[in-house]
Design an enzyme around this catalytic site. Structure first.
Site, PDB file in Angstrom:
ATOM      1  N   ASP A 135       0.701  -1.267  -0.047  1.00  0.00           N
ATOM      2  CA  ASP A 135       0.110   0.038   0.050  1.00  0.00           C
ATOM      3  C   ASP A 135       0.725   1.195   0.039  1.00  0.00           C
ATOM      4  O   ASP A 135       0.706   2.181  -0.793  1.00  0.00           O
ATOM      5  CB  ASP A 135      -1.011  -0.058   1.182  1.00  0.00           C
ATOM      6  CG  ASP A 135      -1.826   1.300   1.406  1.00  0.00           C
ATOM      7  OD1 ASP A 135      -2.922   1.132   0.478  1.00  0.00           O
ATOM      8  OD2 ASP A 135      -1.438   2.213   2.202  1.00  0.00           O
ATOM      9  N   CYS A 163      -4.754   2.694  -0.744  1.00  0.00           N
ATOM     10  CA  CYS A 163      -4.373   2.182  -2.024  1.00  0.00           C
ATOM     11  C   CYS A 163      -4.565   0.825  -2.325  1.00  0.00           C
ATOM     12  O   CYS A 163      -5.282   0.703  -3.585  1.00  0.00           O
ATOM     13  CB  CYS A 163      -2.809   2.649  -2.235  1.00  0.00           C
ATOM     14  SG  CYS A 163      -2.193   2.366  -3.996  1.00  0.00           S
ATOM     15  N   ASP A 164      -4.667   0.114  -1.315  1.00  0.00           N
ATOM     16  CA  ASP A 164      -5.136  -1.277  -1.373  1.00  0.00           C
ATOM     17  C   ASP A 164      -6.707  -1.288  -1.804  1.00  0.00           C
ATOM     18  O   ASP A 164      -7.209  -1.940  -2.685  1.00  0.00           O
ATOM     19  CB  ASP A 164      -5.007  -2.082  -0.252  1.00  0.00           C
ATOM     20  CG  ASP A 164      -3.571  -2.676  -0.093  1.00  0.00           C
ATOM     21  OD1 ASP A 164      -3.051  -2.999  -1.140  1.00  0.00           O
ATOM     22  OD2 ASP A 164      -3.068  -2.855   1.063  1.00  0.00           O
ATOM     23  N   PHE A 165      -7.419  -0.478  -1.098  1.00  0.00           N
ATOM     24  CA  PHE A 165      -9.128  -0.322  -1.199  1.00  0.00           C
ATOM     25  C   PHE A 165      -9.033   0.299  -2.567  1.00  0.00           C
ATOM     26  O   PHE A 165     -10.045  -0.191  -3.333  1.00  0.00           O
ATOM     27  CB  PHE A 165      -9.530   0.485  -0.056  1.00  0.00           C
ATOM     28  CG  PHE A 165      -9.835  -0.191   1.359  1.00  0.00           C
ATOM     29  CD1 PHE A 165     -10.472  -1.262   1.278  1.00  0.00           C
ATOM     30  CD2 PHE A 165      -8.931   0.208   2.241  1.00  0.00           C
ATOM     31  CE1 PHE A 165     -10.558  -1.973   2.553  1.00  0.00           C
ATOM     32  CE2 PHE A 165      -8.890  -0.394   3.640  1.00  0.00           C
ATOM     33  CZ  PHE A 165      -9.928  -1.662   3.625  1.00  0.00           C
TER      34      PHE A 165
END
Length: 392
Positions: A135, A163-165
Site C-alpha cells: 500500500d 491504495c489497497d482499497f
C-alpha cells in the site's frame, strides 16, 4: 434477489487488494470461494491488534476453503473449481501464479469465459513488475504521498490502507465491465484484467499531471487546506477537538463571515474573490484558526449550522454513537464463531432494488471445505485423505 446472484468467483489472494475485490462481490450476492493455504490461511488473519478480527470483516460472505497450490493435487482441484467460474481473483507478485501452472493461456484453456482479475504493486508488465508492492509503495510512486502533509515536513501516510482499497474497487469495477462485455455485449469471452497499486493512486491525481504538462508546475504538500476552498482545514477548538471546515464561493464566504461574527472580512477587498482568497489563504486560515480556538466544537458547529460544510473529526466512538449512521444502518451487528457478536460496517453502496447483505462473518480456516469439495464429487473419506496429505 441480489445484484450478483448466480455469479461464481474464485479468490486466490491474501491481505487486501485482491481479497477486498472479492468481498465487494460477495456483499452483493456472488458466491465467492476463497482459497487459503492450509496451515495459516490468508495473512490478514494474523494482522491487526486482535488476531482473526479483521478477517471477520473482510472475509465475510465468503466460502473459505483450504488448498495447497504447491501440491499437484491442489493444482488439479483449483482447475476443477475454475471450470465453471465466472471470475478469478489473485494478487500474487507477477509471475508467481503462472509458475504455479496458471498462466493466462492455461486459464483460457480451462475456461474461455473466465474473467481473470490480477492485482499487484506495479502491474504485470514494465521494468518494476517483478518488485513486491505494498500500500505505502503504491501511494508513494503514484504521487499521493507527495501532496499529503505539511510543507517542510515528511509526507503523511493515510491511517488506513487507502491504495489497497482503491485498487480493489477499480478491480471490481473492471470485472463488472468485463462481465458486461462477455454476457450483454455478447462476446462470450473472458479477459485478463491488470490492476496495480501504483496506477490506482496515479488515477486519482486530479489535474496534477495536466498542470505539470501545461506549465511545469509541481504540486506538493500544503497541509490541511486547499487552494480552491478558503478558508478550509482542520481547526483545533477550545475543548481540543478538531473542526473540519470548507468554505467555497463568494456567497458561502459571506455567510461564513456573518455567522462567525467577522463581517468585516467580506468587506475586505483582498478577500472579495476566490482567486484573492487563494492568494491570502494562509492569512484567512489563521484568522479562522483563532476563531475556532476560542470556541468549543459544539459552539463552532452550532454557529456554522447546516449551510456551511463543517463537522467534527470523528473517532470510532463518535461513529458508533452518531445518529445519522444509526438511521442509515451503516453499522451492523454480526455473529462470529470466535468473538460472539461484533459490529462492522454494513454493505456500501445501498442498492434499492438488489441490496447487498452481510450473511455471515469471515469464518474459521477451512470452514467450507466439506461443502465445496463434496460439490466437486469428493466423499467424506476422500476429503479426510486430502487433509491428511496436506492438500487441504
Amino acid at each position: 434477489m441480489q445484484a450478483l446472484e448466480g455469479l461464481k468467483v474464485v479468490e486466490v489472494g491474501h491481505i487486501l487488494a485482491g481479497p477486498w475485490c472479492g468481498t465487494l462481490m460477495a456483499d452483493f450476492g456472488a458466491e465467492v470461494i476463497k482459497v487459503e493455504p492450509p496451515k495459516d490461511g490468508d495473512m490478514i488473519r494474523g494482522m491487526g491488534r486482535v488476531k482473526d478480527l479483521w478477517y471477520c470483516v473482510e472475509g465475510r460472505n465468503k466460502k473459505n476453503i483450504t488448498l495447497n497450490l504447491k501440491e499437484q493435487k491442489g493444482k488439479e482441484i483449483l482447475k476443477e473449481l475454475l471450470k465453471d467460474a465466472d471470475v478469478l481473483i489473485e494478487n500474487f507478485r507477477p509471475g508467481v501464479f503462472s509458475k504455479l501452472g496458471f498462466s493466462w493461456e492455461i486459464l483460457q484453456e480451462i475456461n474461455p469465459r473466465l474473467v481473470y482479475v490480477c492485482s499487484s504493486g506495479y502491474g504485470q508488465t514494465g521494468p518494476y513488475s517483478h518488485r513486491p508492492g505494498f500500500d505505502r509503495i503504491g501511494l508513494a510512486l503514484g504521487g499521493f504521498l507527495e501532496v499529503t502533509g505539511f510543507p517542510g515536513e515528511p509526507p503523511i501516510k493515510p491511517g488506513l490502507s487507502a491504495c489497497d482499497f482503491y485498487t480493489a474497487m477499480l478491480a471490481c469495477s473492471a470485472a463488472m465491465f468485463a462481465i458486461y462485455s462477455r454476457d450483454v455485449v455478447g462476446t462470450g469471452k473472458g479477459q485478463m484484467i491488470d490492476c496495480c497499486l501504483t496506477e490506482s493512486a496515479l488515477r486519482i491525481q486530479e489535474s496534477i499531471i495536466a498542470e505539470y504538462s501545461y506549465d511545469g508546475s509541481i504540486r506538493t504538500r500544503i497541509g490541511n487546506g486547499t487552494n480552491v476552498t478558503i478558508p478550509s482545514g482542520h481547526f483545533l477548538t477550545k475543548d481540543d477537538k478538531y473542526l473540519v471546515l470548507t468554505v467555497s464561493g463568494d456567497k458561502l464566504f459571506k455567510k461564513f463571515t456573518e455567522v462567525t461574527g467577522m463581517p468585516e472580512l467580506a468587506e475586505n477587498p483582498e478577500y472579495s474573490t476566490g482567486p484573492l482568497r487563494t492568494k491570502n489563504r494562509e492569512e484567512l486560515n489563521e484568522i479562522t484558526a483563532k476563531w475556532a480556538r476560542s470556541h468549543t466544537i459544539d459552539e463552532c458547529m452550532a454557529a456554522l449550522g447546516d449551510e456551511i460544510p463543517n463537522c467534527k473529526v470523528y473517532n470510532v466512538e463518535d461513529i458508533m454513537k452518531d445518529e445519522h449512521f444509526k438511521a442509515r444502518n451503516a453499522i451492523i451487528q454480526v455473529q462470529t464463531e470466535k468473538f460472539g457478536e461484533i459490529s462492522m460496517q454494513n454493505v456500501s453502496p445501498k442498492m434499492m432494488g438488489t441490496p447487498g447483505e452481510v450473511k455471515w462473518a469471515g469464518a474459521p480456516l477451512g470452514k467450507f471445505n466439506q461443502e465445496i469439495y463434496a460439490r466437486l464429487g469428493y466423499t467424506e473419506e476422500q476429503i479426510k485423505d486430502l487433509e491428511a496429505n496436506g492438500v487441504i
